[in-house]
Scaffold this active site. Structure first.
Site, PDB file in Angstrom:
ATOM      1  CG  ASN A 118      -1.865   1.126   1.277  1.00  0.00           C
ATOM      2  OD1 ASN A 118      -1.811   2.018   0.430  1.00  0.00           O
ATOM      3  ND2 ASN A 118      -2.749   1.110   2.254  1.00  0.00           N
ATOM      4  NE  ARG A 174      -6.295   1.285   0.124  1.00  0.00           N
ATOM      5  CZ  ARG A 174      -6.219   2.459   0.751  1.00  0.00           C
ATOM      6  NH1 ARG A 174      -5.085   2.904   1.214  1.00  0.00           N
ATOM      7  NH2 ARG A 174      -7.289   3.195   0.909  1.00  0.00           N
ATOM      8  CG  HIS A 229     -12.486   3.665   3.424  1.00  0.00           C
ATOM      9  ND1 HIS A 229     -13.169   4.658   4.090  1.00  0.00           N
ATOM     10  CD2 HIS A 229     -11.174   3.908   3.605  1.00  0.00           C
ATOM     11  CE1 HIS A 229     -12.302   5.485   4.656  1.00  0.00           C
ATOM     12  NE2 HIS A 229     -11.081   5.058   4.380  1.00  0.00           N
ATOM     13  NE  ARG A 243      -9.534  12.473   4.668  1.00  0.00           N
ATOM     14  CZ  ARG A 243      -9.531  11.205   4.282  1.00  0.00           C
ATOM     15  NH1 ARG A 243     -10.477  10.753   3.485  1.00  0.00           N
ATOM     16  NH2 ARG A 243      -8.596  10.373   4.706  1.00  0.00           N
ATOM     17  CG  MET A 292     -12.081   8.662  17.649  1.00  0.00           C
ATOM     18  SD  MET A 292     -12.924  10.181  18.064  1.00  0.00           S
ATOM     19  CE  MET A 292     -14.519   9.857  17.428  1.00  0.00           C
ATOM     20  N   GLY A 309      -9.972   1.541  12.965  1.00  0.00           N
ATOM     21  CA  GLY A 309      -9.405   1.975  14.248  1.00  0.00           C
ATOM     22  C   GLY A 309     -10.428   2.411  15.285  1.00  0.00           C
ATOM     23  CG  ASN A 339      -9.479  -0.539  18.596  1.00  0.00           C
ATOM     24  OD1 ASN A 339      -9.385  -1.653  19.087  1.00  0.00           O
ATOM     25  ND2 ASN A 339      -8.906  -0.203  17.459  1.00  0.00           N
ATOM     26  CD  GLU A 372      -8.212  -1.103   4.204  1.00  0.00           C
ATOM     27  OE1 GLU A 372      -7.573  -0.799   5.227  1.00  0.00           O
ATOM     28  OE2 GLU A 372      -8.663  -0.272   3.414  1.00  0.00           O
TER      29      GLU A 372
HETATM   30  P1  AMP Z   1      -7.167   3.440  11.049  1.00  0.00           P
HETATM   31  O1  AMP Z   1      -7.209   4.505   9.979  1.00  0.00           O
HETATM   32  O2  AMP Z   1      -8.172   2.368  10.839  1.00  0.00           O
HETATM   33  O3  AMP Z   1      -5.788   2.924  11.304  1.00  0.00           O
HETATM   34  O4  AMP Z   1      -7.608   4.179  12.414  1.00  0.00           O
HETATM   35  C1  AMP Z   1      -6.774   5.093  13.063  1.00  0.00           C
HETATM   36  C2  AMP Z   1      -7.546   5.831  14.138  1.00  0.00           C
HETATM   37  O5  AMP Z   1      -8.208   4.897  14.999  1.00  0.00           O
HETATM   38  C3  AMP Z   1      -6.674   6.646  15.076  1.00  0.00           C
HETATM   39  O6  AMP Z   1      -6.438   7.930  14.578  1.00  0.00           O
HETATM   40  C4  AMP Z   1      -7.518   6.718  16.310  1.00  0.00           C
HETATM   41  O7  AMP Z   1      -8.355   7.845  16.233  1.00  0.00           O
HETATM   42  C5  AMP Z   1      -8.383   5.481  16.276  1.00  0.00           C
HETATM   43  N1  AMP Z   1      -8.063   4.516  17.318  1.00  0.00           N
HETATM   44  C6  AMP Z   1      -7.104   3.569  17.316  1.00  0.00           C
HETATM   45  N2  AMP Z   1      -7.118   2.865  18.483  1.00  0.00           N
HETATM   46  C7  AMP Z   1      -8.116   3.386  19.232  1.00  0.00           C
HETATM   47  C8  AMP Z   1      -8.639   3.116  20.544  1.00  0.00           C
HETATM   48  N3  AMP Z   1      -8.132   2.150  21.312  1.00  0.00           N
HETATM   49  N4  AMP Z   1      -9.678   3.867  20.970  1.00  0.00           N
HETATM   50  C9  AMP Z   1     -10.200   4.839  20.214  1.00  0.00           C
HETATM   51  N5  AMP Z   1      -9.750   5.138  18.982  1.00  0.00           N
HETATM   52  C10 AMP Z   1      -8.725   4.429  18.481  1.00  0.00           C
END
Ligand code: AMP
Length: 404
Positions: free
Chosen positions: A7, A94, A183, A242, A284, A331, A335, A385
């Protein structure tokens, strides 16, 4: 024999290596901040008995240097997972934007590369990085079959009433301005997992991908019928940085009354908006901590973020004319119990009732958080992915040329 999944972004390369016939990766990694002085390489080995994580702080001049570092790590004698680069028989790439011409997983030819390049105006932040990754992979792994898997492909079943904008026809005919959706690799993967989990191939699903970027898809019997991102990955949900959907007049106002340039507006809506603008962070984990401390900005940010998701759930339940499950992934979706709780609150009309104990449990993997009296399943499905791309490569090289 192995499949390498790449990727390649504008300033990073993510990768994962799979044995040709197994879903268990041997290693994965991330090469970050390509072109800057503070480059970083993280390489993780999962091979039984050889598990380890290596972190290297080193400048990575360009994509070629990044891919060379990756090839070097795969074969470095003390940590080798393969004997030689020739052991890689397939490289799966990707590609974010396939437009209307690249609608299914495909072998990469000169013609395919030209088509990916022709889409640069529609995906200036993504497709140039993919082309760099492809061209270097062709040099470094000359005996491998190069395959492209598109983020837009899953959304090609969206009907015209959902993908057209109400602007003059020539903008669609001449410039390809329409909803593409993104996505797709993730939405398709989690939809398939959910259908298997529910043992219901004809399930009506709403998949909710909440990561740095956020998007939703309405999926009926495995086919996408609507999605929240549009011409670009800027539309729809509120995201990390965004804005998501915004009245186009806001841009005209900023341009005409405040003198913003196109470049400044691009930066504003892509990099300085979303949760970062509302709560002061785009992570988050921080924002949920602020929320628990009753920080008013964080509380409002969560309300805006989850209210937008709820509105799309309402819209897609109508578009599907029914709903078996909502599916959280990525993410935040996987989570963050607070996001899931707020999304599922006051959703009696759709029979959505979340079980608080299941929602806050530390359990991992695919799971159902719905309460006993919930009419709609509330699933969490970890997205993958890279595995989805590896499976697509396997399917294509096995001779099945249809899109999954
Ligand atoms: P991704 O683009 O799927 O890798 O998601 C990344 C985002 O997931 C990060 O910027 C966080 O905001 C969120 N994230 C990851 N771990 C956690 C967690 N344990 N609790 C809340 N948000 C999370």
């Amino acid at each position: 024999m192995y499949i390498l999944v790449i990727n390649s972004g504008s300033s990073s390369i993510k990768y994962q290596l799979f044995p040709k016939d197994s879903d268990q990766p041997l290693c994965s990694g991330l090469i970050e901040r390509i072109g800057q002085d503070n480059g970083q390489v993280t390489h993780e080995i999962f091979k039984a008995g050889a598990e380890q994580r290596i972190k290297l702080d080193q400048p990575v001049k360009d994509h070629e240097a990044g891919m060379q570092t990756l090839a070097g790590l795969l074969t470095r004698p003390d940590i080798a997972v393969i004997g030689s680069p020739d052991d890689i028989v397939t490289v799966g790439h990707r590609v974010v934007h396939g437009g209307e011409t690249l609608t299914a997983t495909t072998l990469i030819t000169d013609e395919v590369k030209s088509k990916i390049k022709a889409l640069y105006p529609l995906a200036p932040l993504h497709n140039p990085g993919h082309i760099k990754g492809i061209e270097v992979a062709e040099k470094l792994f000359p005996s491998a079959t190069q395959i492209a898997v598109f983020d837009t492909a899953f959304h090609q079943t969206v009907p015209e009433k959902a993908f057209r904008y109400a602007i003059p026809d020539k903008f669609y005919q001449e410039d390809g301005i329409r909803v593409y959706g993104f996505h797709g690799i993730s939405h398709q993967y989690v939809a398939n997992e959910a259908m298997t989990w529910l043992d219901k191939p004809e399930a009506k699903l709403i998949t909710i991908h909440l990561g740095n970027g956020c998007s939703m898809a309405a999926v009926n019997t495995g086919r996408c019928i609507d999605t929240s991102m549009g011409l670009t990955p800027l539309d729809g949900l509120v995201m990390g940085t965004r804005s998501g959907t915004i009245d186009p007049s806001v841009l005209l106002y900023l341009q005409q009354q405040k003198g913003y340039s196109a470049a400044q507006l691009t930066e504003l809506l892509n990099k300085q908006s979303g949760m970062l603008a509302l709560a002061g962070s785009n992570d988050m984990r921080d924002i949920s901590k602020f929320y628990q401390e009753n920080d008013p900005a964080a509380m409002l940010a969560y309300e805006i973020y989850t209210y937008r998701i709820k509105k799309f759930i309402g819209a897609y339940a109508v578009a599907l004319n029914g709903l078996d499950a909502i599916v959280f992934t990525a993410g935040v979706g996987e989570n963050d119990p607070l996001t899931r709780e707020l999304v599922c609150r006051d959703m009696d009309i759709l029979g959505i009732y979340i079980d608080s104990a299941k929602n806050s449990s530390k359990e991992r993997g695919t799971r159902d958080l719905s309460a006993d009296d919930s009419r709609t399943h509330i699933l969490v499905v970890p997205t993958n992915e890279e595995l989805a791309i590896a499976r697509e490569c396997r399917r294509l090289t096995a001779g099945d040329h249809r899109s999954a």
